[in-house]
Structure formats: structure tokens, C-alpha cells
Design a protein around this motif. Structure first.
Motif, PDB file in Angstrom:
ATOM      1  N   ARG A  31     -53.521 -71.193 -42.174  1.00 30.28           N
ATOM      2  CA  ARG A  31     -53.679 -69.278 -42.674  1.00 30.28           C
ATOM      3  C   ARG A  31     -52.363 -69.273 -42.023  1.00 30.28           C
ATOM      4  O   ARG A  31     -52.162 -68.004 -42.772  1.00 30.28           O
TER       5      ARG A  31
ATOM      6  N   HIS B 105     -49.512 -69.355 -44.323  1.00 27.95           N
ATOM      7  CA  HIS B 105     -49.967 -68.776 -45.829  1.00 27.95           C
ATOM      8  C   HIS B 105     -49.580 -66.740 -45.363  1.00 27.95           C
ATOM      9  O   HIS B 105     -49.325 -66.671 -47.000  1.00 27.95           O
ATOM     10  N   ASP B 106     -49.976 -66.598 -44.640  1.00 26.87           N
ATOM     11  CA  ASP B 106     -49.895 -65.087 -44.554  1.00 26.87           C
ATOM     12  C   ASP B 106     -48.649 -64.934 -44.154  1.00 26.87           C
ATOM     13  O   ASP B 106     -47.973 -64.121 -44.676  1.00 26.87           O
TER      14      ASP B 106
ATOM     15  N   GLY C  31     -46.740 -66.475 -48.154  1.00 28.57           N
ATOM     16  CA  GLY C  31     -47.025 -66.428 -48.850  1.00 28.57           C
ATOM     17  C   GLY C  31     -46.586 -64.850 -49.584  1.00 28.57           C
ATOM     18  O   GLY C  31     -45.592 -65.320 -51.022  1.00 28.57           O
ATOM     19  N   HIS C  32     -46.568 -64.277 -48.917  1.00 25.48           N
ATOM     20  CA  HIS C  32     -45.865 -62.907 -49.878  1.00 25.48           C
ATOM     21  C   HIS C  32     -44.577 -62.141 -49.534  1.00 25.48           C
ATOM     22  O   HIS C  32     -44.100 -61.643 -50.412  1.00 25.48           O
ATOM     23  N   THR C  33     -44.436 -62.786 -48.297  1.00 23.62           N
ATOM     24  CA  THR C  33     -42.523 -63.075 -47.872  1.00 23.62           C
ATOM     25  C   THR C  33     -41.725 -63.823 -49.419  1.00 23.62           C
ATOM     26  O   THR C  33     -40.746 -63.880 -50.034  1.00 23.62           O
TER      27      THR C  33
ATOM     28  N   SER D 122     -42.554 -64.552 -52.413  1.00 22.99           N
ATOM     29  CA  SER D 122     -43.476 -64.417 -53.979  1.00 22.99           C
ATOM     30  C   SER D 122     -42.178 -63.052 -53.895  1.00 22.99           C
ATOM     31  O   SER D 122     -41.081 -62.903 -55.050  1.00 22.99           O
TER      32      SER D 122
END
Length: 404
Positions: A209, A212-213, A216-218, A220
Motif C-alpha cells: 500500500r 502504491h500510494d 503510483g501517482h508520482t 503517472s
């Protein structure tokens, strides 16, 4: 060609039959010994008690031809029944134990040495079943009443009807207590394995987790920035350099976040070691209490975790303690960890364990002291400095420092 065909070499029927006869069932007593890491022959140690078969004539009428013939006929059968109790499934083992008892009762008129078979049968019934202790006591009482009736019928002296039930009850109860203890040990081992498995699974899920947190956004965002920079570069647009610079800044921030997350993962070493120490000590009926460790540098926490592990191992091996207390205290930019037990104390010479703990404390710039008066337990104290040089790097400093 027919002449070149080799005949198939099948194993002899007798050897394959013997192998199948000696193969332990998955739920047999021998299979349980193997699962606990013991030798399959360790259960045969109880056969030493069968020496009474050969000593009984010394206490009675001496060694006669009838005793020799009955021994040659019955003892191999007894060994076979013993092996079947150890190798057969649990729900079948009682039949072979009962066979020992029948063998003893059949030989009772002519063969006093067969009384040992009766005792073995009473004991092996408990070893081959998983019923409650009260069920075993009822079985033991019924079998001894049957023996006393048969012995009285065949004219055995009254002393035999006293010491035989006494021996079978005493040995049977000792084996019953041992079986209950083994069942508790197995249950405790299963609970420890389950705790470790759940802790490992929870830690993996947490790491998944967090990554991913964090990423994931970074990632992308970095992908979008680089795609935009490529399009601007194809158009000879000056903004391409700006987009690449922003992507680089985002990547550095992601690197700092990952390093911070890894630092957090490593920081769980001492908490995990305290939990492991509690499991280890509880297995030896030693109660562990501890205070919550304060925040500390990663290298200090890891060093103290290793000292705690070695100290718990020493307590289990040598201290003969019933209680252990672990405390953490902050004293003027120093962290102190105290491990106190109520064991026998009297530690004089330092072995490899204490030397290793002292070296770990010295590597952290600290020191280890030991107080161990005989009969009053042992107090081990580790004090390490918490200077600025040993503090963990913050995410901001990791970004400024760049990738390693």
C-alpha cells in the motif's frame, strides 16, 4: 530385437511387503516425531523397560525351558505390536496396544514375565489415542480390574494384584501428562507460526500500500510530463526543457519518499524483536513485560534489537528465570535499554553472547554494564548516545543530497 529386450527387475515381494509394513502413516506417532524434527527411532527408547521380561525369572522360579520357549514365541510378537502402535494411524493404534494386553492375559497362567506386556499395553493405549485424560483413566481402571480378576483366577499372590495396578497407573499417568504437554507444545508452535505468518502478510500488505500510494501517482505524473516534453521537443518548443526539469524534480521527490518509507520499514526492527522475544520466552514459561521504545535513529534501533535478541536467548539458556522486564529511558541525549530478569544470576565469565552485545554497544558509541549477584537475577543496561551525527536523514536532506 527380441534378444536385446532386458527383463524388468522387480523388487522381491518380501522386501516390498516389509517396506509397506514399516512405512509410517501420516498421523502415526512416528510421523509426529518426524514433524517435530526428532529421530523416528526415539520412540523405541521405551523398549528398554522390556528388560523386566528377562529379569522376572530371577525374582521367581528362575530360567526354565518353558520360560525360554514362551519368550522366543511372544517377544517377537510383542515387538511387532509395539512397532504397529508407533507406525499405524492413530485410530488403529489402540488395537495393537490391546493386542499386547491380550497377549499378557493369554500367557498369564504359565508366563509371569508377560506382565510387562500388560504394562506396555496400558501405556501404549494412551500413546495411540487423542481422547481426554478422564477417558484414559476409565480405560486404565477397567483393564486393571480385568487383570486382577484373571490373576485371582489363576492363583497369583495378592502382592501381584497390588503392585501391577500401581505400576500401570503410575506409568500411565506419567505418559498421559507427557502427552498433554506435547499437545500444548504443538498448539503453541502452531499459534506462533500463525502469528509470524499473519505479521509477515500484514507487513507485505502495508509495504504494498505504501509503495502504491507513494509511487503510483508520482510515476503517472512523470510519464505525462515526459510525454509532453517529447511533443514540445518535436516542435522545438523551449518549454520542453522546463517540463524535463519538473519531471526531474518530481523523480527526486519520489526517491526521497521511497527512502523515507524504507527507513520506516527498518525502524520496525525493535518492535518486531520485542514480539519475537515474548514468543520465545513464553515458550519457556517466562513472562516478558516491556515499555514502548521511544523514537530513535535507525542504526541505534537495529543495534539494540540485536542486543535484545542475544539477551533473550541467554535468558532462555542460562538464567532459569520466570519474569523479564525490558525498559527504555532517555537520559541527557542518551538512550538506555535495561533488561532485567529474576533468574539465578551469578554471571562471572563473559561468553560469546555477552562479548557480542558489548561489541554492538561499542559500535554505537555506547557501553554495556552487567549486574548479576548470585541468586538475585541479572540486570543488563545498554546506553548509547543520540547525537546529531547518528540521527536519521530527513526526506528533505535526501532530496538535497541527490541519489546515492
Amino acid at each position: 530385437m527380441i534378444g536385446s529386450v532386458r527383463p524388468r527387475l522387480d523388487p522381491p515381494v518380501s522386501s516390498s511387503w516389509l517396506a509397506s509394513l514399516l512405512r509410517p502413516a501420516p498421523d502415526s506417532a512416528v510421523a509426529e516425531l518426524l514433524r517435530r524434527g526428532k529421530s523416528p527411532w526415539s520412540g523405541a527408547i521405551h523398549l528398554l523397560w522390556s528388560v523386566w521380561i528377562f529379569l522376572t525369572p530371577v525374582l521367581g522360579n528362575g530360567f526354565t525351558l518353558r520360560w525360554l520357549l514362551l519368550t522366543l514365541a511372544s517377544y517377537p510378537l510383542f515387538l511387532l505390536l509395539y512397532a504397529k502402535v508407533m507406525l499405524a494411524p492413530r485410530h488403529h493404534g489402540w488395537r495393537y496396544a490391546l493386542g499386547m494386553i491380550v497377549l499378557a492375559l493369554v500367557l498369564l497362567p504359565w508366563y509371569p514375565s508377560g506382565l510387562s506386556y500388560f504394562v506396555f499395553g496400558c501405556v501404549m493405549i494412551r500413546m495411540s489415542s487423542r481422547g481426554g485424560w478422564w477417558v484414559y483413566l476409565l480405560q486404565l481402571t477397567g483393564l486393571n480390574l480385568l487383570f486382577c480378576g484373571a490373576a485371582l483366577y489363576f492363583g497369583y499372590p495378592w502382592q501381584a494384584m497390588v503392585w501391577m495396578p500401581a505400576v500401570s497407573f503410575i506409568v500411565g499417568l506419567v505418559v498421559n501428562v507427557e502427552a498433554l504437554s506435547q499437545q500444548r507444545d504443538v498448539a503453541l508452535q502452531l499459534s506462533q507460526d500463525e502469528v509470524r505468518r499473519l505479521a509477515t502478510t500484514a507487513e507485505r500488505e502495508r509495504i504494498g500500500r505504501d509503495l502504491h500510494d507513494l509511487l503510483g501517482h508520482t510515476l503517472s505524473l512523470i510519464t505525462l510530463k515526459l510525454e509532453l516534453a517529447r511533443k514540445l521537443y518535436d516542435r522545438d518548443d523551449a518549454r520542453a526543457r522546463q517540463e524535463i526539469g519538473e519531471a526531474e524534480a518530481i523523480a527526486r521527490e519520489a526517491l526521497a519518499q521511497v527512502r523515507s518509507a524504507v527507513t520506516g520499514i527498518r525502524a520496525s526492527d525493535l518492535a518486531g524483536e520485542l514480539a519475537s522475544a515474548r514468543l520465545l520466552l513464553e515458550c519457556q514459561q517466562v513472562h516478558l513485560q516491556y515499555t514502548t521504545p521511544p523514537p530513535m535513529p535507525v542504526d541505534v534501533e537495529r543495534g539494540l534489537a540485536l542486543v535484545l535478541r542475544e539477551a533473550a536467548t541467554n535468558i532462555v539458556r542460562h538464567a532459569q528465570a520466570t519474569r523479564v522486564q525490558v525498559d527504555f529511558m532517555l537520559e541527557d541525549r542518551q538512550l538506555a535499554m535495561q533488561i532485567r530478569d529474576d533468574g539465578r544470576g551469578g554471571v562471572q565469565a563473559e561468553g560469546n553472547g555477552l562479548c557480542g552485545m558489548r561489541e554492538r554497544a561499542a559500535a554505537l558509541g555506547g557501553q554495556l554494564t552487567l549486574q548479576s549477584p548470585r541468586g538475585e537475577g541479572t540486570l543488563l543496561t545498554v546506553r548509547v548516545p543520540l547525537g546529531a551525527a547518528t540521527m536519521p536523514l530527513s526526506p528533505a536532506s535526501l532530496v538535497q543530497g541527490g541519489p546515492a
